[in-house]
Design a protein around this motif. Sequence first.
Motif, short mmCIF file in Angstrom:
data_model
loop_
_atom_site.label_atom_id
_atom_site.label_comp_id
_atom_site.label_asym_id
_atom_site.label_seq_id
_atom_site.Cartn_x
_atom_site.Cartn_y
_atom_site.Cartn_z
N GLY A 70 -2.19 4.17 -3.68
CA GLY A 70 -2.09 3.38 -4.25
C GLY A 70 -1.50 1.46 -4.24
O GLY A 70 -1.40 1.62 -2.74
N TYR A 71 -1.24 0.87 -4.96
CA TYR A 71 -1.53 -0.28 -4.69
C TYR A 71 -0.39 -0.32 -5.46
O TYR A 71 -0.40 -0.91 -6.92
CB TYR A 71 -2.26 -1.66 -4.40
CG TYR A 71 -2.19 -3.01 -4.03
CD1 TYR A 71 -2.32 -3.37 -2.84
CD2 TYR A 71 -2.14 -4.00 -4.50
CE1 TYR A 71 -1.63 -4.67 -2.02
CE2 TYR A 71 -1.81 -5.59 -4.23
CZ TYR A 71 -1.73 -5.06 -3.46
OH TYR A 71 -1.16 -6.87 -2.88
N LYS A 72 1.32 -2.34 -5.20
CA LYS A 72 2.15 -2.36 -6.08
C LYS A 72 2.07 -3.17 -6.02
O LYS A 72 1.87 -4.55 -4.79
CB LYS A 72 3.15 -1.78 -4.69
CG LYS A 72 4.52 -2.20 -6.02
CD LYS A 72 5.89 -1.88 -4.81
CE LYS A 72 7.29 -1.74 -5.03
NZ LYS A 72 8.06 -1.31 -4.81
N LEU A 122 1.08 -1.39 -0.10
CA LEU A 122 0.64 0.22 0.40
C LEU A 122 0.94 1.23 0.03
O LEU A 122 2.02 0.71 0.57
CB LEU A 122 -0.99 -0.18 0.88
CG LEU A 122 -1.60 -0.89 1.40
CD1 LEU A 122 -2.53 -1.18 2.25
CD2 LEU A 122 -3.37 -1.03 -0.04
N ARG A 123 0.53 1.99 -0.79
CA ARG A 123 1.01 3.45 -0.76
C ARG A 123 0.13 4.92 -1.15
O ARG A 123 -0.33 4.86 -1.58
CB ARG A 123 1.78 3.53 -2.82
CG ARG A 123 3.45 1.94 -3.35
CD ARG A 123 3.85 1.77 -1.44
NE ARG A 123 4.85 3.61 -2.73
CZ ARG A 123 6.13 3.16 -2.16
NH1 ARG A 123 6.40 2.56 -0.91
NH2 ARG A 123 7.25 4.32 -2.33
N TRP A 124 1.41 6.25 -0.41
CA TRP A 124 0.77 6.79 -0.55
C TRP A 124 1.04 8.27 -1.27
O TRP A 124 1.98 7.81 -1.93
CB TRP A 124 0.61 7.81 1.21
CG TRP A 124 1.30 7.87 1.60
CD1 TRP A 124 2.27 7.35 1.93
CD2 TRP A 124 3.00 9.37 1.20
NE1 TRP A 124 4.31 7.77 2.82
CE2 TRP A 124 3.81 8.62 2.16
CE3 TRP A 124 1.79 10.56 0.53
CZ2 TRP A 124 5.08 9.81 1.73
CZ3 TRP A 124 4.18 11.21 0.27
CH2 TRP A 124 4.72 11.24 0.95
N TRP A 125 0.42 9.09 -2.21
CA TRP A 125 0.66 10.19 -3.25
C TRP A 125 0.41 11.18 -3.18
O TRP A 125 -0.65 11.74 -2.32
CB TRP A 125 -0.08 9.27 -4.59
CG TRP A 125 0.54 10.37 -6.32
CD1 TRP A 125 -0.32 11.65 -6.13
CD2 TRP A 125 1.02 9.87 -7.36
NE1 TRP A 125 0.46 12.18 -6.79
CE2 TRP A 125 0.43 11.01 -8.33
CE3 TRP A 125 1.11 9.11 -7.14
CZ2 TRP A 125 1.14 10.91 -9.13
CZ3 TRP A 125 1.93 9.03 -8.88
CH2 TRP A 125 2.07 10.04 -9.50
N PHE A 126 1.35 12.52 -3.22
CA PHE A 126 1.35 13.57 -3.13
C PHE A 126 2.05 14.46 -4.08
O PHE A 126 2.92 14.37 -4.21
CB PHE A 126 1.35 14.06 -1.55
CG PHE A 126 0.84 15.68 -1.41
CD1 PHE A 126 -0.84 16.22 -1.80
CD2 PHE A 126 1.60 16.48 -1.88
CE1 PHE A 126 -0.79 17.30 -1.39
CE2 PHE A 126 1.36 18.12 -1.87
CZ PHE A 126 0.20 18.37 -1.73
N ASP A 127 0.77 15.19 -4.90
CA ASP A 127 1.43 16.68 -5.83
C ASP A 127 1.27 17.54 -5.53
O ASP A 127 -0.59 17.74 -5.12
CB ASP A 127 2.05 15.84 -6.96
CG ASP A 127 0.78 15.44 -7.89
OD1 ASP A 127 0.52 16.39 -8.62
OD2 ASP A 127 -0.01 14.40 -8.16
N GLY A 128 1.94 18.82 -5.51
CA GLY A 128 0.96 19.93 -5.54
C GLY A 128 2.15 20.98 -6.69
O GLY A 128 3.25 20.76 -6.74
N GLN A 146 7.49 -3.64 -11.03
CA GLN A 146 7.44 -2.71 -12.30
C GLN A 146 5.52 -1.58 -12.35
O GLN A 146 5.36 -0.92 -12.91
CB GLN A 146 7.56 -3.04 -13.31
CG GLN A 146 8.86 -3.89 -13.74
CD GLN A 146 9.45 -5.11 -13.62
OE1 GLN A 146 8.38 -6.00 -12.84
NE2 GLN A 146 10.15 -5.35 -12.37
N THR A 147 4.73 -2.68 -11.29
CA THR A 147 3.25 -2.15 -11.69
C THR A 147 2.65 -1.72 -10.66
O THR A 147 2.59 -2.75 -9.36
CB THR A 147 2.16 -3.34 -12.81
OG1 THR A 147 3.38 -3.87 -13.63
CG2 THR A 147 1.69 -3.16 -12.80
N SER A 148 1.89 0.02 -10.73
CA SER A 148 0.92 0.05 -9.59
C SER A 148 -0.28 0.73 -9.92
O SER A 148 -0.50 1.43 -11.13
CB SER A 148 2.00 0.63 -8.94
OG SER A 148 2.43 2.17 -9.56
#
Length: 246
Positions: free
Chosen positions: A88-90, A61-67, A94-96
């Motif tokens: 997200g989920y890895k 399990l992953r988290w993401w943030f962009d500003g 190579q793929t998420s």
Amino acid sequence: MKIPSSTSPFVNSVFRCVFVSLTFLVMGDASHAQNQHDFGSWFSINTQGSLSSDLNSESRLRWWFDGHLRYLTNSGGFHQSIVRPGIGYKLNEQTSLWIGYGWFNELSTNQQPIFDENRVWPQLIRTKSLGRFNYMSRTRFEQRFRNNSDNTGLRLRQFCKLSLPLDCENRWSWVVWDEMFFDLNETDWGQNGSFSQNRVFTGIGCNLSGLNKPRLEVGYLNQFIRKPGDDDPVNHVLSANWFWTF
């Protein structure tokens, strides 16, 4: 094109990459000579990391943030700000898969009032090595909601990026990417149900020392926007992007 043999392999690589990039961009921009041209600068912070509470292990399990902050001359300075979190989920190395929310605050270049746009964005990311190149593709499907309309815009974005290491430590790299935008339906606020935009970037990336794998990519971005019935805007942008991985 011959490079003097006295220069280092690193300088040779940088020189060739810059020459190829500028040639490609100049040839592409020549076809838009009659369009409306504008100039600006875009800045972004891009972060992602593991949702695991154990610092010694990496969760799928992953988290993401962009500003983002974006400026254009014809907007009198400020043009757009973006806040975009996600999870997200890895699937493998190579793929998420990801899904998230985006809030966009924008001032149109024709000096119309500032409007807000909200988006839901599932996406698929794939990475792999292609010889010496590192390759990444991102397919994003956006559902767009504006505060001045009940229409929902559906849009597909396809992003492809190549980076080529320029030194033996892989600290410096040449970066080039392209992203195409396809509107999948028509709305009363401007989507036309066809190809709508293209962005192409070329620049230099540098892996910096410090925690969380900081990386900086700086270069030139060309944004072409298709507007049926009008001159198509072309924006020439100095783009600086900061990346962190936690």
